[in-house]
Design a protein around this motif. Structure first.
Motif, PDB file in Angstrom:
ATOM      1  N   VAL A 162      21.537  80.440 -74.779  1.00 10.24           N
ATOM      2  CA  VAL A 162      22.258  82.088 -75.087  1.00 10.24           C
ATOM      3  C   VAL A 162      23.188  81.426 -75.746  1.00 10.24           C
ATOM      4  CG1 VAL A 162      22.516  83.993 -74.868  1.00 10.24           C
ATOM      5  CG2 VAL A 162      20.991  83.347 -73.661  1.00 10.24           C
ATOM      6  N   MET A 163      23.730  81.800 -76.718  1.00  6.52           N
ATOM      7  CA  MET A 163      24.781  81.514 -77.761  1.00  6.52           C
ATOM      8  C   MET A 163      25.164  83.433 -78.326  1.00  6.52           C
ATOM      9  SD  MET A 163      24.479  78.290 -79.124  1.00  6.52           S
ATOM     10  CE  MET A 163      25.240  77.343 -80.271  1.00  6.52           C
ATOM     11  N   MET A 164      26.668  83.679 -78.056  1.00  9.70           N
ATOM     12  CA  MET A 164      26.458  85.147 -77.927  1.00  9.70           C
ATOM     13  C   MET A 164      27.667  85.019 -78.830  1.00  9.70           C
ATOM     14  SD  MET A 164      26.314  87.045 -74.571  1.00  9.70           S
ATOM     15  CE  MET A 164      26.678  85.964 -73.837  1.00  9.70           C
ATOM     16  N   SER A 165      27.991  85.436 -80.312  1.00 16.53           N
ATOM     17  CA  SER A 165      29.141  85.759 -81.276  1.00 16.53           C
ATOM     18  C   SER A 165      29.852  86.894 -80.965  1.00 16.53           C
ATOM     19  CB  SER A 165      29.180  86.132 -82.570  1.00 16.53           C
ATOM     20  OG  SER A 165      28.149  87.122 -82.529  1.00 16.53           O
TER      21      SER A 165
ATOM     22  N   ALA B  48      34.807  84.361 -72.616  1.00 13.48           N
ATOM     23  CA  ALA B  48      33.900  83.759 -71.843  1.00 13.48           C
ATOM     24  C   ALA B  48      33.951  84.429 -71.123  1.00 13.48           C
ATOM     25  CB  ALA B  48      35.012  82.271 -71.072  1.00 13.48           C
ATOM     26  N   ASP B  49      34.664  85.942 -70.031  1.00 21.55           N
ATOM     27  CA  ASP B  49      34.842  86.943 -69.282  1.00 21.55           C
ATOM     28  C   ASP B  49      33.622  87.737 -69.558  1.00 21.55           C
ATOM     29  OD1 ASP B  49      37.090  85.781 -68.100  1.00 21.55           O
ATOM     30  OD2 ASP B  49      38.136  87.317 -68.748  1.00 21.55           O
ATOM     31  N   ASP B  50      33.173  87.815 -70.857  1.00 17.84           N
ATOM     32  CA  ASP B  50      31.698  88.647 -70.961  1.00 17.84           C
ATOM     33  C   ASP B  50      31.049  88.374 -71.256  1.00 17.84           C
ATOM     34  OD1 ASP B  50      33.830  90.774 -72.478  1.00 17.84           O
ATOM     35  OD2 ASP B  50      34.128  90.154 -73.795  1.00 17.84           O
ATOM     36  N   ALA B  51      30.860  87.041 -71.278  1.00 20.11           N
ATOM     37  CA  ALA B  51      29.263  86.148 -70.847  1.00 20.11           C
ATOM     38  C   ALA B  51      29.500  85.609 -69.523  1.00 20.11           C
ATOM     39  CB  ALA B  51      29.982  84.506 -71.395  1.00 20.11           C
ATOM     40  N   THR B  52      30.797  85.613 -68.453  1.00 27.28           N
ATOM     41  CA  THR B  52      30.028  85.454 -67.267  1.00 27.28           C
ATOM     42  C   THR B  52      29.592  86.908 -66.798  1.00 27.28           C
ATOM     43  OG1 THR B  52      32.384  83.622 -67.250  1.00 27.28           O
ATOM     44  CG2 THR B  52      31.910  84.665 -65.644  1.00 27.28           C
ATOM     45  N   ARG B  53      30.534  87.663 -66.942  1.00 26.11           N
ATOM     46  CA  ARG B  53      29.546  89.084 -66.444  1.00 26.11           C
ATOM     47  C   ARG B  53      28.559  88.854 -66.623  1.00 26.11           C
ATOM     48  NH1 ARG B  53      34.773  90.807 -67.849  1.00 26.11           N
ATOM     49  NH2 ARG B  53      34.907  91.454 -70.169  1.00 26.11           N
ATOM     50  N   LEU B  54      27.434  88.488 -67.984  1.00 21.93           N
ATOM     51  CA  LEU B  54      26.449  89.169 -68.327  1.00 21.93           C
ATOM     52  C   LEU B  54      25.412  87.956 -67.481  1.00 21.93           C
ATOM     53  CD1 LEU B  54      24.591  90.096 -69.981  1.00 21.93           C
ATOM     54  CD2 LEU B  54      24.667  88.385 -71.335  1.00 21.93           C
ATOM     55  N   ALA B  55      26.370  86.458 -67.394  1.00 23.14           N
ATOM     56  CA  ALA B  55      25.419  85.511 -66.512  1.00 23.14           C
ATOM     57  C   ALA B  55      25.298  85.739 -64.976  1.00 23.14           C
ATOM     58  CB  ALA B  55      26.256  84.195 -66.510  1.00 23.14           C
TER      59      ALA B  55
ATOM     60  N   ALA C 207      30.941  78.804 -71.660  1.00 20.26           N
ATOM     61  CA  ALA C 207      32.261  77.726 -71.874  1.00 20.26           C
ATOM     62  C   ALA C 207      32.141  79.121 -73.057  1.00 20.26           C
ATOM     63  CB  ALA C 207      32.390  76.902 -72.104  1.00 20.26           C
ATOM     64  N   GLU C 208      33.969  79.288 -73.611  1.00 21.70           N
ATOM     65  CA  GLU C 208      33.985  79.409 -75.021  1.00 21.70           C
ATOM     66  C   GLU C 208      34.368  78.635 -75.891  1.00 21.70           C
ATOM     67  OE1 GLU C 208      36.763  83.376 -76.942  1.00 21.70           O
ATOM     68  OE2 GLU C 208      36.611  82.780 -74.144  1.00 21.70           O
ATOM     69  N   LEU C 209      34.034  79.021 -77.305  1.00 20.77           N
ATOM     70  CA  LEU C 209      33.946  77.987 -77.759  1.00 20.77           C
ATOM     71  C   LEU C 209      35.489  77.522 -78.373  1.00 20.77           C
ATOM     72  CD1 LEU C 209      32.786  75.171 -79.641  1.00 20.77           C
ATOM     73  CD2 LEU C 209      32.304  78.002 -81.818  1.00 20.77           C
ATOM     74  N   GLY C 210      36.346  77.189 -78.282  1.00 22.17           N
ATOM     75  CA  GLY C 210      37.960  76.490 -78.965  1.00 22.17           C
ATOM     76  C   GLY C 210      38.252  76.645 -80.530  1.00 22.17           C
ATOM     77  N   THR C 211      38.850  76.451 -80.355  1.00 25.88           N
ATOM     78  CA  THR C 211      39.233  76.936 -81.819  1.00 25.88           C
ATOM     79  C   THR C 211      38.905  75.448 -83.135  1.00 25.88           C
ATOM     80  OG1 THR C 211      41.477  76.631 -81.740  1.00 25.88           O
ATOM     81  CG2 THR C 211      40.296  78.819 -82.182  1.00 25.88           C
ATOM     82  N   GLN C 212      39.396  74.605 -81.691  1.00 21.64           N
ATOM     83  CA  GLN C 212      39.321  73.149 -83.094  1.00 21.64           C
ATOM     84  C   GLN C 212      37.684  72.745 -82.276  1.00 21.64           C
ATOM     85  OE1 GLN C 212      41.135  72.422 -85.946  1.00 21.64           O
ATOM     86  NE2 GLN C 212      41.651  74.038 -85.302  1.00 21.64           N
TER      87      GLN C 212
ATOM     88  N   ARG D 227      24.284  80.263 -58.872  1.00 26.40           N
ATOM     89  CA  ARG D 227      25.630  81.142 -59.409  1.00 26.40           C
ATOM     90  C   ARG D 227      25.807  80.738 -60.172  1.00 26.40           C
ATOM     91  NH1 ARG D 227      28.691  78.864 -55.535  1.00 26.40           N
ATOM     92  NH2 ARG D 227      26.511  78.773 -53.912  1.00 26.40           N
ATOM     93  N   VAL D 228      26.803  81.230 -61.148  1.00 28.57           N
ATOM     94  CA  VAL D 228      27.760  80.746 -62.109  1.00 28.57           C
ATOM     95  C   VAL D 228      29.355  80.238 -61.969  1.00 28.57           C
ATOM     96  CG1 VAL D 228      28.687  82.618 -63.960  1.00 28.57           C
ATOM     97  CG2 VAL D 228      26.677  83.525 -63.173  1.00 28.57           C
ATOM     98  N   CYS D 229      29.120  79.389 -64.035  1.00 30.71           N
ATOM     99  CA  CYS D 229      30.323  78.541 -63.096  1.00 30.71           C
ATOM    100  C   CYS D 229      31.048  77.801 -64.796  1.00 30.71           C
ATOM    101  CB  CYS D 229      29.956  76.693 -63.140  1.00 30.71           C
ATOM    102  SG  CYS D 229      31.457  75.923 -62.964  1.00 30.71           S
ATOM    103  N   LEU D 230      32.158  79.033 -65.012  1.00 30.14           N
ATOM    104  CA  LEU D 230      33.370  78.971 -65.803  1.00 30.14           C
ATOM    105  C   LEU D 230      33.351  77.646 -66.179  1.00 30.14           C
ATOM    106  CD1 LEU D 230      34.699  80.408 -68.581  1.00 30.14           C
ATOM    107  CD2 LEU D 230      35.971  81.489 -67.187  1.00 30.14           C
ATOM    108  N   ALA D 231      33.734  77.025 -67.155  1.00 31.35           N
ATOM    109  CA  ALA D 231      33.771  75.686 -67.629  1.00 31.35           C
ATOM    110  C   ALA D 231      34.676  75.128 -67.561  1.00 31.35           C
ATOM    111  CB  ALA D 231      33.418  75.341 -68.910  1.00 31.35           C
TER     112      ALA D 231
END
Length: 77
Positions: free
Chosen positions: A3-6, A10-17, A42-47, A71-75
């Motif tokens: 699931v890729m969300m624009s 990462a906090d929002d995605a973790t809560r949804l997961a 994981a949140e996409l880094g700028t570079q 469980r949910v694991c944040l990268a």
């Protein structure tokens, strides 16, 4: 599944997961019973390249599974 969300942190995605994981955990599926979900987030880094980002998500998913599943694991960044 991926699931890729624009426009999502990462906090929002973790809560949804976590919400999805909890909703599925209480549901009983016919002919299967209970099902658990494990998520890597994981949140996409700028570079960061897409390949590097997906690798971090995959590593987080396997960390969630190795920690006992369901469980949910944040990268790490």
């Amino acid at each position: 599944f991926t699931v890729m969300m624009s426009r999502c942190t990462a906090d929002d995605a973790t809560r949804l997961a976590e919400k999805l994981r909890a909703l599925v955990a209480v549901w009983s599926f016919p002919n299967v019973g209970t099902v658990t979900l494990s998520f890597g987030v994981a949140e996409l880094g700028t570079q960061e390249t897409l390949d590097a980002w997906l690798k971090r998500v995959d590593d987080a998913l396997y960390a969630a599974k190795e920690a006992g599943r369901d469980r949910v694991c944040l990268a790490a960044t």
